[in-house]
Design a protein around this motif. Sequence first.
Motif, PDB file in Angstrom:
ATOM      1  N   GLY A 174     -42.480   7.735  23.951  1.00 12.04           N
ATOM      2  CA  GLY A 174     -42.445   7.539  25.495  1.00 12.04           C
ATOM      3  C   GLY A 174     -42.663   8.674  26.203  1.00 12.04           C
ATOM      4  N   GLY A 175     -43.497   8.336  27.267  1.00  9.63           N
ATOM      5  CA  GLY A 175     -44.068   9.198  28.174  1.00  9.63           C
ATOM      6  C   GLY A 175     -45.357  10.051  27.770  1.00  9.63           C
ATOM      7  N   SER A 176     -45.785   9.801  26.720  1.00 12.19           N
ATOM      8  CA  SER A 176     -46.977  10.401  26.241  1.00 12.19           C
ATOM      9  C   SER A 176     -48.372   9.862  26.875  1.00 12.19           C
ATOM     10  CB  SER A 176     -47.372  10.197  24.518  1.00 12.19           C
ATOM     11  OG  SER A 176     -48.617  10.503  24.106  1.00 12.19           O
ATOM     12  N   GLU A 177     -49.120  11.016  27.385  1.00 13.52           N
ATOM     13  CA  GLU A 177     -50.316  10.444  27.983  1.00 13.52           C
ATOM     14  C   GLU A 177     -51.367   9.969  27.169  1.00 13.52           C
ATOM     15  OE1 GLU A 177     -51.459  13.706  30.498  1.00 13.52           O
ATOM     16  OE2 GLU A 177     -49.488  14.267  31.417  1.00 13.52           O
ATOM     17  N   ILE A 178     -51.482  10.476  25.793  1.00 14.72           N
ATOM     18  CA  ILE A 178     -52.433  10.015  25.083  1.00 14.72           C
ATOM     19  C   ILE A 178     -52.004   8.992  23.898  1.00 14.72           C
ATOM     20  CG2 ILE A 178     -53.588  11.947  25.749  1.00 14.72           C
ATOM     21  CD1 ILE A 178     -52.716  13.271  23.015  1.00 14.72           C
ATOM     22  N   ASN A 179     -50.863   8.350  24.143  1.00 14.32           N
ATOM     23  CA  ASN A 179     -50.376   7.277  23.008  1.00 14.32           C
ATOM     24  C   ASN A 179     -50.451   7.819  21.770  1.00 14.32           C
ATOM     25  OD1 ASN A 179     -51.141   5.453  25.065  1.00 14.32           O
ATOM     26  ND2 ASN A 179     -53.155   5.316  24.464  1.00 14.32           N
ATOM     27  N   ASP A 180     -49.384   8.844  21.711  1.00 12.97           N
ATOM     28  CA  ASP A 180     -49.230   9.602  20.450  1.00 12.97           C
ATOM     29  C   ASP A 180     -48.480   8.740  19.521  1.00 12.97           C
ATOM     30  OD1 ASP A 180     -49.572  12.912  20.426  1.00 12.97           O
ATOM     31  OD2 ASP A 180     -48.805  12.394  22.203  1.00 12.97           O
ATOM     32  N   ASP A 181     -48.931   8.541  18.271  1.00 16.84           N
ATOM     33  CA  ASP A 181     -48.167   7.918  17.042  1.00 16.84           C
ATOM     34  C   ASP A 181     -46.993   8.526  16.752  1.00 16.84           C
ATOM     35  OD1 ASP A 181     -47.258   7.027  14.603  1.00 16.84           O
ATOM     36  OD2 ASP A 181     -49.308   6.269  14.114  1.00 16.84           O
ATOM     37  N   PRO A 182     -45.778   8.049  16.675  1.00 15.85           N
ATOM     38  CA  PRO A 182     -44.526   8.436  16.898  1.00 15.85           C
ATOM     39  C   PRO A 182     -44.304   9.418  15.277  1.00 15.85           C
ATOM     40  CG  PRO A 182     -43.917   6.551  17.491  1.00 15.85           C
ATOM     41  CD  PRO A 182     -45.451   6.560  17.116  1.00 15.85           C
ATOM     42  N   MET A 183     -45.049   8.969  14.478  1.00 17.23           N
ATOM     43  CA  MET A 183     -45.014   9.415  13.088  1.00 17.23           C
ATOM     44  C   MET A 183     -46.011  10.715  12.834  1.00 17.23           C
ATOM     45  SD  MET A 183     -42.556   7.786  11.744  1.00 17.23           S
ATOM     46  CE  MET A 183     -42.632   8.121   9.908  1.00 17.23           C
ATOM     47  N   LEU A 184     -46.937  10.519  13.638  1.00 17.01           N
ATOM     48  CA  LEU A 184     -48.417  11.657  13.667  1.00 17.01           C
ATOM     49  C   LEU A 184     -48.575  11.923  15.286  1.00 17.01           C
ATOM     50  CD1 LEU A 184     -50.725   9.875  11.073  1.00 17.01           C
ATOM     51  CD2 LEU A 184     -49.213  11.835  10.502  1.00 17.01           C
ATOM     52  N   PRO A 185     -47.639  12.708  15.882  1.00 19.70           N
ATOM     53  CA  PRO A 185     -48.002  13.181  17.012  1.00 19.70           C
ATOM     54  C   PRO A 185     -48.982  14.038  17.205  1.00 19.70           C
ATOM     55  CG  PRO A 185     -45.945  14.026  16.210  1.00 19.70           C
ATOM     56  CD  PRO A 185     -46.331  13.212  15.151  1.00 19.70           C
ATOM     57  N   ILE A 186     -49.954  14.298  18.055  1.00 19.18           N
ATOM     58  CA  ILE A 186     -50.895  15.176  18.415  1.00 19.18           C
ATOM     59  C   ILE A 186     -50.888  16.206  19.467  1.00 19.18           C
ATOM     60  CG2 ILE A 186     -52.536  14.195  16.697  1.00 19.18           C
ATOM     61  CD1 ILE A 186     -54.097  13.151  19.335  1.00 19.18           C
ATOM     62  N   SER A 187     -50.219  15.748  20.530  1.00 22.41           N
ATOM     63  CA  SER A 187     -49.918  16.311  21.731  1.00 22.41           C
ATOM     64  C   SER A 187     -48.817  17.417  21.702  1.00 22.41           C
ATOM     65  CB  SER A 187     -49.899  15.216  22.962  1.00 22.41           C
ATOM     66  OG  SER A 187     -48.699  14.855  22.899  1.00 22.41           O
ATOM     67  N   LEU A 188     -48.753  18.548  22.348  1.00 15.77           N
ATOM     68  CA  LEU A 188     -47.771  19.350  22.517  1.00 15.77           C
ATOM     69  C   LEU A 188     -46.513  18.611  22.991  1.00 15.77           C
ATOM     70  CD1 LEU A 188     -46.707  22.421  22.324  1.00 15.77           C
ATOM     71  CD2 LEU A 188     -47.303  22.591  24.661  1.00 15.77           C
ATOM     72  N   TYR A 189     -46.695  17.788  23.956  1.00 15.65           N
ATOM     73  CA  TYR A 189     -45.567  17.108  24.668  1.00 15.65           C
ATOM     74  C   TYR A 189     -44.792  16.387  23.814  1.00 15.65           C
ATOM     75  CZ  TYR A 189     -43.000  13.316  26.926  1.00 15.65           C
ATOM     76  OH  TYR A 189     -41.960  12.406  26.999  1.00 15.65           O
ATOM     77  N   ALA A 190     -45.434  15.507  22.705  1.00 11.85           N
ATOM     78  CA  ALA A 190     -45.001  14.591  21.686  1.00 11.85           C
ATOM     79  C   ALA A 190     -44.336  15.459  20.788  1.00 11.85           C
ATOM     80  CB  ALA A 190     -45.980  13.717  21.267  1.00 11.85           C
ATOM     81  N   ARG A 191     -44.962  16.397  20.335  1.00  7.60           N
ATOM     82  CA  ARG A 191     -44.611  17.118  19.076  1.00  7.60           C
ATOM     83  C   ARG A 191     -43.037  17.854  19.581  1.00  7.60           C
ATOM     84  NH1 ARG A 191     -49.709  19.157  18.836  1.00  7.60           N
ATOM     85  NH2 ARG A 191     -49.165  21.305  19.573  1.00  7.60           N
ATOM     86  N   GLU A 192     -42.853  18.338  20.829  1.00  9.11           N
ATOM     87  CA  GLU A 192     -42.004  19.042  21.102  1.00  9.11           C
ATOM     88  C   GLU A 192     -40.744  18.146  21.477  1.00  9.11           C
ATOM     89  OE1 GLU A 192     -42.936  21.054  24.969  1.00  9.11           O
ATOM     90  OE2 GLU A 192     -43.404  23.036  23.698  1.00  9.11           O
ATOM     91  N   LEU A 193     -41.127  17.007  22.087  1.00  4.55           N
ATOM     92  CA  LEU A 193     -40.149  15.947  22.222  1.00  4.55           C
ATOM     93  C   LEU A 193     -39.234  15.478  20.979  1.00  4.55           C
ATOM     94  CD1 LEU A 193     -38.602  14.003  24.294  1.00  4.55           C
ATOM     95  CD2 LEU A 193     -40.404  12.415  23.931  1.00  4.55           C
ATOM     96  N   ILE A 194     -40.255  15.147  19.871  1.00  4.67           N
ATOM     97  CA  ILE A 194     -39.710  14.970  18.656  1.00  4.67           C
ATOM     98  C   ILE A 194     -39.002  16.016  17.954  1.00  4.67           C
ATOM     99  CG2 ILE A 194     -40.427  14.153  16.282  1.00  4.67           C
ATOM    100  CD1 ILE A 194     -42.732  12.477  17.541  1.00  4.67           C
ATOM    101  N   GLU A 195     -39.397  17.185  18.293  1.00 12.69           N
ATOM    102  CA  GLU A 195     -38.638  18.243  17.623  1.00 12.69           C
ATOM    103  C   GLU A 195     -37.320  18.282  18.199  1.00 12.69           C
ATOM    104  OE1 GLU A 195     -38.996  23.208  16.887  1.00 12.69           O
ATOM    105  OE2 GLU A 195     -40.483  21.986  17.679  1.00 12.69           O
ATOM    106  N   GLU A 196     -37.113  18.013  19.642  1.00 16.03           N
ATOM    107  CA  GLU A 196     -35.813  18.296  20.213  1.00 16.03           C
ATOM    108  C   GLU A 196     -34.907  17.129  20.105  1.00 16.03           C
ATOM    109  OE1 GLU A 196     -34.601  18.070  24.950  1.00 16.03           O
ATOM    110  OE2 GLU A 196     -36.519  18.275  24.681  1.00 16.03           O
ATOM    111  N   LYS A 197     -35.358  15.839  20.189  1.00  9.94           N
ATOM    112  CA  LYS A 197     -34.671  14.494  19.987  1.00  9.94           C
ATOM    113  C   LYS A 197     -34.608  13.926  18.507  1.00  9.94           C
ATOM    114  CE  LYS A 197     -34.876  13.446  24.780  1.00  9.94           C
ATOM    115  NZ  LYS A 197     -34.823  12.306  25.748  1.00  9.94           N
ATOM    116  N   GLY A 198     -35.368  14.424  17.719  1.00 10.09           N
ATOM    117  CA  GLY A 198     -35.315  13.865  16.427  1.00 10.09           C
ATOM    118  C   GLY A 198     -35.537  12.321  16.313  1.00 10.09           C
ATOM    119  N   ASP A 199     -34.455  11.683  15.632  1.00  8.76           N
ATOM    120  CA  ASP A 199     -34.672  10.213  15.530  1.00  8.76           C
ATOM    121  C   ASP A 199     -34.212   9.347  16.694  1.00  8.76           C
ATOM    122  OD1 ASP A 199     -35.292  10.641  12.986  1.00  8.76           O
ATOM    123  OD2 ASP A 199     -33.282   9.861  12.159  1.00  8.76           O
TER     124      ASP A 199
END
Length: 287
Positions: free
Chosen positions: A95-120
């Motif tokens: 959610g909110g990714s500008e480049i359609n990040d895969d939830p299981m394989l995030p590549i943007s800094l935004y997606a990686r930080e969001l998953i690290e913060e909120k987890g499941d």
Amino acid sequence: MMTQPEIKTLGALKKHGYTPKTVKDEIRDNLIKIIKEKKNPFQSVLGYEDTVIPDVERAILSRHNILFLGLRGQAKTRMAREMTHLLDEWIPVVGGSEINDDPMLPISLYARELIEEKGDETPITWLHRSSRYGEKLATPDVSVADLIGDVDPIKAANMRLSFADERVIHYGIIPRSHRGIFVINELPDLQARIQVSLFNILQEGDIQIRGFKLRMPLDILFIFTANLAKVPKPVKLRPSNTELISSGLFANQSEKKAERPNAANIHKNTLAMKVLATGRTVEPTTW
């Protein structure tokens, strides 16, 4: 049309058993199903059943990017647009990714930080295949910033970030086409230096923006179109994973009738493909 899945979080997505798949594997798997059902994947294009379509199918099965060569009005862009029907109908996106990040394989800094913060509890949105197609007409004024991206000084000022922070990057149309199909029409009209800048994406799967050392393995099926009389010089030294296919009713005029890949032979170990535009033969590809 299948309704949008109800899954809203990363945890629910994991429980559902979702596994990531590259866009080329996704298109390949769906094409194999169509071939087994003996259907035509390009139903809006008539007359190419024995010429262009079999070669396109072989390129897709070999997970290659594609360059269509042909005159104006020979359905090069139409063929590219039809490939969206080979995509899965819905895919999950952070959610909110500008480049359609895969939830299981995030590549943007935004997606990686969001998953690290909120987890499941990371929010998940769903992207329809009609939104996974990007197209750009090559004109002399197209810049690297348009296609790949650049530093956004306004974003840096508003967020009070230095230009060394990855969050100040404004992504171009190619990164925004991550996990989809991207088409550049009339490739020869693109400046040669920009054509060369695309080779790094084709070969290495990453992008370079200004002084940033970004390793973003973009997952994109690239399709290019060009006029037969204006094949750009850099294309002659193209990456080995890009297929040249002549478009037009008379593409195979001097050749034997092209045979469609047979469903019974799809899983053979090797396939040598003939490149009509150059007369070259691609090295056998292991499937």
